[in-house]
Design a protein around this motif. Structure first.
Motif, PDB file in Angstrom:
ATOM      1  N   GLY A  60      17.552  12.681   1.180  1.00 14.87           N
ATOM      2  CA  GLY A  60      16.777  12.988  -0.001  1.00 14.87           C
ATOM      3  C   GLY A  60      15.492  12.214  -0.137  1.00 14.87           C
ATOM      4  O   GLY A  60      14.872  12.248  -1.164  1.00 14.87           O
ATOM      5  N   SER A  61      15.072  11.488   0.890  1.00 15.33           N
ATOM      6  CA  SER A  61      13.801  10.785   0.828  1.00 15.33           C
ATOM      7  C   SER A  61      12.718  11.775   1.181  1.00 15.33           C
ATOM      8  O   SER A  61      12.494  12.064   2.337  1.00 15.33           O
ATOM      9  N   ALA A  62      12.074  12.323   0.215  1.00 12.84           N
ATOM     10  CA  ALA A  62      11.073  13.352   0.449  1.00 12.84           C
ATOM     11  C   ALA A  62       9.751  12.752   0.868  1.00 12.84           C
ATOM     12  O   ALA A  62       9.374  11.690   0.419  1.00 12.84           O
ATOM     13  N   GLY A  63       9.049  13.438   1.744  1.00 15.63           N
ATOM     14  CA  GLY A  63       7.695  13.053   2.100  1.00 15.63           C
ATOM     15  C   GLY A  63       7.586  11.773   2.879  1.00 15.63           C
ATOM     16  O   GLY A  63       6.621  11.043   2.734  1.00 15.63           O
ATOM     17  N   GLY A  64       8.539  11.452   3.718  1.00 13.46           N
ATOM     18  CA  GLY A  64       8.437  10.263   4.548  1.00 13.46           C
ATOM     19  C   GLY A  64       8.449   8.982   3.749  1.00 13.46           C
ATOM     20  O   GLY A  64       7.610   8.126   3.926  1.00 13.46           O
ATOM     21  N   SER A  65       9.383   8.842   2.858  1.00 17.68           N
ATOM     22  CA  SER A  65       9.490   7.607   2.097  1.00 17.68           C
ATOM     23  C   SER A  65      10.912   7.100   2.184  1.00 17.68           C
ATOM     24  O   SER A  65      11.827   7.823   2.534  1.00 17.68           O
ATOM     25  N   ALA A 105       6.599   5.021   0.567  1.00 15.64           N
ATOM     26  CA  ALA A 105       6.228   6.030   1.562  1.00 15.64           C
ATOM     27  C   ALA A 105       5.856   5.356   2.880  1.00 15.64           C
ATOM     28  O   ALA A 105       5.356   4.231   2.899  1.00 15.64           O
ATOM     29  N   ASP A 106       6.100   6.061   3.983  1.00 21.35           N
ATOM     30  CA  ASP A 106       5.768   5.542   5.304  1.00 21.35           C
ATOM     31  C   ASP A 106       4.293   5.171   5.409  1.00 21.35           C
ATOM     32  O   ASP A 106       3.937   4.179   6.033  1.00 21.35           O
ATOM     33  N   VAL A 107       3.434   5.971   4.772  1.00 21.24           N
ATOM     34  CA  VAL A 107       1.994   5.730   4.859  1.00 21.24           C
ATOM     35  C   VAL A 107       1.618   4.384   4.240  1.00 21.24           C
ATOM     36  O   VAL A 107       0.631   3.756   4.652  1.00 21.24           O
ATOM     37  N   VAL A 108       2.403   3.906   3.290  1.00 18.42           N
ATOM     38  CA  VAL A 108       2.145   2.599   2.686  1.00 18.42           C
ATOM     39  C   VAL A 108       2.329   1.501   3.732  1.00 18.42           C
ATOM     40  O   VAL A 108       1.489   0.611   3.872  1.00 18.42           O
ATOM     41  N   VAL A 109       3.411   1.584   4.500  1.00 15.88           N
ATOM     42  CA  VAL A 109       3.664   0.606   5.550  1.00 15.88           C
ATOM     43  C   VAL A 109       2.580   0.701   6.628  1.00 15.88           C
ATOM     44  O   VAL A 109       2.107  -0.317   7.135  1.00 15.88           O
ATOM     45  N   VAL A 110       2.150   1.919   6.955  1.00 17.82           N
ATOM     46  CA  VAL A 110       1.085   2.121   7.948  1.00 17.82           C
ATOM     47  C   VAL A 110      -0.194   1.414   7.506  1.00 17.82           C
ATOM     48  O   VAL A 110      -0.825   0.686   8.289  1.00 17.82           O
ATOM     49  N   GLU A 123       8.370   3.408  11.919  1.00 20.56           N
ATOM     50  CA  GLU A 123       9.653   4.034  11.626  1.00 20.56           C
ATOM     51  C   GLU A 123      10.235   3.217  10.488  1.00 20.56           C
ATOM     52  O   GLU A 123      10.355   2.001  10.600  1.00 20.56           O
ATOM     53  N   VAL A 124      10.565   3.887   9.410  1.00 24.54           N
ATOM     54  CA  VAL A 124      11.076   3.181   8.240  1.00 24.54           C
ATOM     55  C   VAL A 124      12.494   3.649   7.954  1.00 24.54           C
ATOM     56  O   VAL A 124      12.747   4.848   7.848  1.00 24.54           O
ATOM     57  N   VAL A 169       4.027  -8.845  10.230  1.00 24.36           N
ATOM     58  CA  VAL A 169       5.377  -9.092   9.710  1.00 24.36           C
ATOM     59  C   VAL A 169       5.294  -9.732   8.328  1.00 24.36           C
ATOM     60  O   VAL A 169       5.965  -9.299   7.383  1.00 24.36           O
ATOM     61  N   SER A 170       4.465 -10.740   8.193  1.00 18.87           N
ATOM     62  CA  SER A 170       4.337 -11.439   6.919  1.00 18.87           C
ATOM     63  C   SER A 170       3.864 -10.495   5.812  1.00 18.87           C
ATOM     64  O   SER A 170       4.441 -10.463   4.725  1.00 18.87           O
ATOM     65  N   ALA A 171       2.826  -9.717   6.081  1.00 15.31           N
ATOM     66  CA  ALA A 171       2.256  -8.830   5.063  1.00 15.31           C
ATOM     67  C   ALA A 171       3.236  -7.731   4.667  1.00 15.31           C
ATOM     68  O   ALA A 171       3.450  -7.475   3.472  1.00 15.31           O
ATOM     69  N   VAL A 172       3.837  -7.071   5.648  1.00 11.48           N
ATOM     70  CA  VAL A 172       4.741  -5.961   5.340  1.00 11.48           C
ATOM     71  C   VAL A 172       5.972  -6.456   4.595  1.00 11.48           C
ATOM     72  O   VAL A 172       6.390  -5.860   3.597  1.00 11.48           O
ATOM     73  N   GLU A 173       6.560  -7.560   5.046  1.00 12.67           N
ATOM     74  CA  GLU A 173       7.755  -8.070   4.369  1.00 12.67           C
ATOM     75  C   GLU A 173       7.437  -8.570   2.965  1.00 12.67           C
ATOM     76  O   GLU A 173       8.194  -8.337   2.029  1.00 12.67           O
ATOM     77  N   ARG A 174       6.302  -9.229   2.797  1.00 14.11           N
ATOM     78  CA  ARG A 174       5.936  -9.765   1.485  1.00 14.11           C
ATOM     79  C   ARG A 174       5.625  -8.639   0.501  1.00 14.11           C
ATOM     80  O   ARG A 174       6.063  -8.664  -0.650  1.00 14.11           O
ATOM     81  N   ILE A 175       4.888  -7.630   0.944  1.00 13.82           N
ATOM     82  CA  ILE A 175       4.437  -6.580   0.024  1.00 13.82           C
ATOM     83  C   ILE A 175       5.514  -5.535  -0.238  1.00 13.82           C
ATOM     84  O   ILE A 175       5.675  -5.086  -1.370  1.00 13.82           O
ATOM     85  N   THR A 176       6.268  -5.136   0.800  1.00 14.10           N
ATOM     86  CA  THR A 176       7.229  -4.043   0.635  1.00 14.10           C
ATOM     87  C   THR A 176       8.663  -4.507   0.424  1.00 14.10           C
ATOM     88  O   THR A 176       9.474  -3.757  -0.111  1.00 14.10           O
TER      89      THR A 176
END
Length: 177
Positions: A29-34, A57-62, A107-108, A139-146
């Motif tokens: 049920g995760s619509a739109g790559g999230s 959303a995946d695009v946020v991690v990108v 890949e999320v 790694v630091s940015a993605v883990e801290r923000i998401t």
């Protein structure tokens, strides 16, 4: 009276190379790559921080990974040859915005992510040092923000920017000044 004994539950660890249940997260049920980070609770008795769901959303991690990689000295550009060419043309169009996600694939899963980066480095910089610094910053940015756990950051260096290339844009084998 008979009693039944059951074998202890065994858990098999997933391979650390890719995020766990990436496909399951998208199928559930995760619509739109999230991906959903928290399945919220409801009701007046539930704590405020758990009322509702958080989806990323995946695009946020990108975008986060792309910005974090570009912050490292020695990274000249990102993406393969064709994507850089298309990006250069796109950047020249009035009103066009630079694509911070160029050269980034993710890949999320439900709680983890894996990131692949394509880099162009400046000539003369130690590539292994740049790759290490990029990994640490991403790694630091993605883990801290998401709040997602980054299980791997794969860095592919596709090209080296030479000082004599300044002032020219490469389009395949032809050069435009």
């Amino acid at each position: 009276m008979t009693t039944q004994q059951t074998a202890p539950e065994t858990r098999r660890e997933a391979a650390p190379s890719r995020p766990e249940s990436a496909a399951a997260g998208k199928a559930a049920g995760s619509a739109g790559g999230s991906t959903t980070l928290s399945g919220g609770l409801s009701g007046a008795g539930a704590p405020a921080d758990s009322r509702g769901k958080t989806s990323i959303a995946d695009v946020v991690v990108v975008k986060i990974a792309g910005i974090a990689a570009r912050e490292i000295p020695g990274v000249y550009d990102m993406g393969g040859g064709l994507s850089r060419t298309i990006g250069a043309v796109r950047d020249r169009v009035p009103g066009g915005r630079p694509n911070v996600g160029r050269g980034v694939k993710v890949e999320v899963g439900e709680r983890q992510t894996a990131i692949d980066l394509d880099l162009v480095v400046e000539y003369g910089v130690p590539i292994t040092d740049v790759a290490r610094d990029v990994r640490e910053n991403v790694v630091s940015a993605v883990e801290r923000i998401t709040g997602l756990e980054v299980v791997e950051v794969n860095v592919a260096v596709n090209d080296v920017h030479l000082p004599e290339d300044d002032g020219e844009e490469a389009y395949g084998d032809a050069r435009v000044e």
